[in-house]
Enzyme design. Structure first.
Site, PDB file in Angstrom:
ATOM      1  N   GLU A 204      -5.730  -6.142  11.160  1.00  0.00           N
ATOM      2  CA  GLU A 204      -6.709  -5.866  11.321  1.00  0.00           C
ATOM      3  C   GLU A 204      -7.818  -6.284   9.593  1.00  0.00           C
ATOM      4  O   GLU A 204      -8.637  -6.363   9.370  1.00  0.00           O
ATOM      5  CB  GLU A 204      -7.849  -5.084  11.684  1.00  0.00           C
ATOM      6  CG  GLU A 204      -7.368  -3.987  12.926  1.00  0.00           C
ATOM      7  CD  GLU A 204      -8.521  -4.934  13.833  1.00  0.00           C
ATOM      8  OE1 GLU A 204      -8.435  -6.400  13.284  1.00  0.00           O
ATOM      9  OE2 GLU A 204      -8.536  -4.856  15.001  1.00  0.00           O
TER      10      GLU A 204
ATOM     11  N   HIS B  25      -0.158   1.981  13.005  1.00  0.00           N
ATOM     12  CA  HIS B  25      -0.355   0.930  14.112  1.00  0.00           C
ATOM     13  C   HIS B  25       0.865   1.615  15.778  1.00  0.00           C
ATOM     14  O   HIS B  25       1.659   1.999  15.476  1.00  0.00           O
ATOM     15  CB  HIS B  25       0.801  -0.127  14.443  1.00  0.00           C
ATOM     16  CG  HIS B  25      -0.092  -1.414  15.939  1.00  0.00           C
ATOM     17  ND1 HIS B  25       1.111  -1.130  16.534  1.00  0.00           N
ATOM     18  CD2 HIS B  25      -1.051  -1.991  15.793  1.00  0.00           C
ATOM     19  CE1 HIS B  25       0.275  -2.550  17.821  1.00  0.00           C
ATOM     20  NE2 HIS B  25      -0.909  -2.950  16.901  1.00  0.00           N
TER      21      HIS B  25
HETATM   22  N1  COA Z   1      -4.781   6.470   7.675  1.00  0.00           N
HETATM   23  C1  COA Z   1      -3.951   7.776   7.701  1.00  0.00           C
HETATM   24  N2  COA Z   1      -3.181   8.922   8.096  1.00  0.00           N
HETATM   25  C2  COA Z   1      -2.863   8.139  10.051  1.00  0.00           C
HETATM   26  C3  COA Z   1      -3.036   6.529  10.285  1.00  0.00           C
HETATM   27  C4  COA Z   1      -3.657   6.114   8.780  1.00  0.00           C
HETATM   28  N3  COA Z   1      -3.817   5.265   8.814  1.00  0.00           N
HETATM   29  N4  COA Z   1      -2.502   6.120  10.473  1.00  0.00           N
HETATM   30  C5  COA Z   1      -2.201   6.930  11.009  1.00  0.00           C
HETATM   31  N5  COA Z   1      -1.869   8.299  10.609  1.00  0.00           N
HETATM   32  C6  COA Z   1      -1.296   9.491  10.554  1.00  0.00           C
HETATM   33  C7  COA Z   1      -2.428  10.359  11.784  1.00  0.00           C
HETATM   34  O1  COA Z   1      -3.191  10.549  10.922  1.00  0.00           O
HETATM   35  C8  COA Z   1      -0.635  10.679  12.072  1.00  0.00           C
HETATM   36  O2  COA Z   1      -0.741  12.273  11.800  1.00  0.00           O
HETATM   37  P1  COA Z   1      -0.598  13.593  12.341  1.00  0.00           P
HETATM   38  O3  COA Z   1       0.324  13.992  12.587  1.00  0.00           O
HETATM   39  O4  COA Z   1      -1.033  14.346  10.938  1.00  0.00           O
HETATM   40  O5  COA Z   1      -2.630  13.576  13.251  1.00  0.00           O
HETATM   41  C9  COA Z   1      -0.339  10.136  12.220  1.00  0.00           C
HETATM   42  O6  COA Z   1      -0.122   9.173  11.699  1.00  0.00           O
HETATM   43  C10 COA Z   1       0.520   9.505  13.791  1.00  0.00           C
HETATM   44  O7  COA Z   1       0.604   8.305  13.830  1.00  0.00           O
HETATM   45  P2  COA Z   1       1.224   7.232  14.672  1.00  0.00           P
HETATM   46  O8  COA Z   1       1.459   7.865  15.835  1.00  0.00           O
HETATM   47  O9  COA Z   1       1.371   5.582  13.959  1.00  0.00           O
HETATM   48  O10 COA Z   1       0.155   7.503  14.882  1.00  0.00           O
HETATM   49  P3  COA Z   1      -0.926   6.172  16.031  1.00  0.00           P
HETATM   50  O11 COA Z   1      -0.428   5.846  16.960  1.00  0.00           O
HETATM   51  O12 COA Z   1      -1.625   8.108  16.703  1.00  0.00           O
HETATM   52  O13 COA Z   1      -2.545   5.961  15.500  1.00  0.00           O
HETATM   53  C11 COA Z   1      -3.289   4.363  15.032  1.00  0.00           C
HETATM   54  C12 COA Z   1      -2.462   4.599  15.719  1.00  0.00           C
HETATM   55  C13 COA Z   1      -3.682   2.570  14.691  1.00  0.00           C
HETATM   56  C14 COA Z   1      -4.875   4.465  15.910  1.00  0.00           C
HETATM   57  C15 COA Z   1      -3.680   4.950  13.649  1.00  0.00           C
HETATM   58  O14 COA Z   1      -2.827   4.267  12.699  1.00  0.00           O
HETATM   59  C16 COA Z   1      -4.907   4.324  12.901  1.00  0.00           C
HETATM   60  O15 COA Z   1      -5.968   5.127  13.504  1.00  0.00           O
HETATM   61  N6  COA Z   1      -5.429   3.630  11.742  1.00  0.00           N
HETATM   62  C17 COA Z   1      -6.879   2.924  11.884  1.00  0.00           C
HETATM   63  C18 COA Z   1      -7.603   2.498  12.342  1.00  0.00           C
HETATM   64  C19 COA Z   1      -7.045   0.940  12.837  1.00  0.00           C
HETATM   65  O16 COA Z   1      -6.415   0.227  11.692  1.00  0.00           O
HETATM   66  N7  COA Z   1      -6.998   0.753  14.173  1.00  0.00           N
HETATM   67  C20 COA Z   1      -6.667  -0.685  14.389  1.00  0.00           C
HETATM   68  C21 COA Z   1      -4.631  -0.682  14.634  1.00  0.00           C
HETATM   69  S1  COA Z   1      -4.263  -2.734  15.200  1.00  0.00           S
END
Ligand code: COA
Length: 372
Positions: free
Chosen positions: A315, A256
């Site tokens: 989710e 998140h």
């Molecule tokens: N699975 C695998 N890796 C993940 C991840 C996940 N669900 N969520 C974050 N990461 C990784 C990213 O790939 C990134 O790694 P990198 O620097 O090697 O590219 C790192 O963790 C970034 O983390 P963070 O900054 O906490 O995530 P974010 O703020 O960029 O993204 C989301 C937040 C929600 C977009 C992301 O966690 C995600 O895509 N989750 C899956 C989709 C989802 O469930 N969405 C509903 C949200 S309520």
């Protein structure tokens, strides 16, 4: 997972602008460190377990939590569903679009700008049009609303064709209230930006629907269910999840932008599923599998990103709950909109009252810039 979703999610990066304050708001506070969500003074646990969507609307729109016996908002929502249903024959190709959110975006655009009660009108339209699309997708006729029911019960009835049990009504109500508002999330921001220009509430809600449609926001629960199907048994979870990460894909329902601990909404939904299963009214029983996959996902992600705290988001259990209620996965995002439209409208009104245009800046990195 659909390839397009997987690619979008794999490419997603932080904007570097998270945490920028764009408005003062009395509506909700998301504490990502402590894992707390407050909606106008009430915890998400308190509201999610006990309030109806109509009570949450009264709280978010008018600042007071009415007694359970106060039916003013329920009557307004019932009347709004009836009026929205009378628009269905005029929606033309909007309800025939292949994607539920594309259909909702087109259909809600038909709501009149000068509705006397725009909040209930928009909430009614989202529920009625989402249900009508789902029925059409099954080759069935839309079901007319029953204005005497609660919004949650009538939405399920319009989807499934038969009135839900008290347990199913309570479970959906928990879900809708739990997702009704969540700070300055992307779709709420989109709606507020439109409202800040002095435009109308229908345009603002259509913008919110457009933002919610994306897989990084409201589109995750369908792929969560695909993941649970693909894993099949808890003992297969770790291997499957490791292979996903090795292929460069994200684990849906995990991580998140704000929460560094487990999303508090996950626990509310988990309990709602337990209660639905205990009442013997769940169309599917995926809780043991989901819990096993959640445990494995937290471990696999912690091993891969020891410096991040990637935990379960809302989710994950949304997928399990809506599936247990017999909602098809193609309608998951639209069902999210049935709850979130309450928050969108509260923010639209709050923004309108502030009278301030939201006009953020961008940093120029093109030819001739200092960064070149
Ligand atoms: N699975 C695998 N890796 C993940 C991840 C996940 N669900 N969520 C974050 N990461 C990784 C990213 O790939 C990134 O790694 P990198 O620097 O090697 O590219 C790192 O963790 C970034 O983390 P963070 O900054 O906490 O995530 P974010 O703020 O960029 O993204 C989301 C937040 C929600 C977009 C992301 O966690 C995600 O895509 N989750 C899956 C989709 C989802 O469930 N969405 C509903 C949200 S309520």
């Amino acid at each position: 997972m659909h390839t397009a979703t997987a690619n979008t999610v794999a490419r997603a990066k932080s904007s570097g602008l998270e945490g920028v304050v764009v408005a003062d708001s009395e509506l909700s506070e998301v504490d990502g460190e402590q894992g707390r969500l407050i909606l106008r003074g009430f915890s998400v646990e308190e509201l999610g377990h006990h309030a109806t969507l109509e009570q949450a609307a009264e709280l978010l729109w008018n600042g007071r939590l009415p007694d359970a016996g106060d039916r003013r908002m329920q009557r307004a929502f019932g009347e709004a569903r009836r009026r929205a249903f009378s628009l269905v024959p005029a929606l033309g190709p909007a309800l025939a679009l292949p994607d539920a959110m594309a259909s909702l975006r087109a259909a809600v655009a038909h709501v009149a700008e000068n509705e006397p009660e725009p909040g209930p009108a928009l909430a009614g339209a989202v529920a009625v049009f989402a249900a009508a699309w789902a029925r059409r997708a099954e080759g069935r006729a839309p079901v007319a609303p029953d204005p005497s029911l609660s919004h949650a019960a009538d939405y399920l009835r319009m989807l499934r064709g038969t009135p839900p049990s008290a347990a199913a009504e309570r479970a959906l109500s928990s879900y809708l209230v739990t997702v009704a508002d969540h700070g300055m999330n992307a779709s709420t921001f989109a709606a507020r930006v439109v409202a800040s220009t002095g435009s109308d509430a229908v345009s603002a809600i259509v913008a919110g629907i457009g933002a919610l449609k994306g897989p990084l926001h409201g589109g995750a629960p369908g792929p969560v269910l695909d993941m649970l199907d693909a894993i099949g048994a808890p003992e297969r979870a770790a291997g499957w999840l490791e292979a996903e990460l090795a292929a460069g894909r994200r684990i849906m329902g995990m991580g998140h932008r704000i929460y560094r601990v487990r999303d508090p909404r996950a626990a509310v939904l988990e309990r709602a599923i337990e209660e639905l299963e205990r009442a013997g009214d769940a169309a599917s029983r995926r809780l043991p599998l989901a819990r096993g996959v959640e445990r494995a996902a937290v471990e696999v992600l912690a091993a891969r990103y020891p410096e991040r705290a990637l935990r379960t988001n809302v989710e994950f259990y949304t997928a399990v709950l809506l599936d247990a209620l017999g909602v098809e996965r193609r309608s998951f995002s639209a069902t999210f909109a049935v709850g979130r439209v309450i928050g969108w409208y509260a923010h639209v009104e709050e923004q309108r009252r502030s009278g301030r245009l939201i006009r953020p800046a961008s940093r120029y990195v093109g030819p001739g810039s200092a960064t070149q």
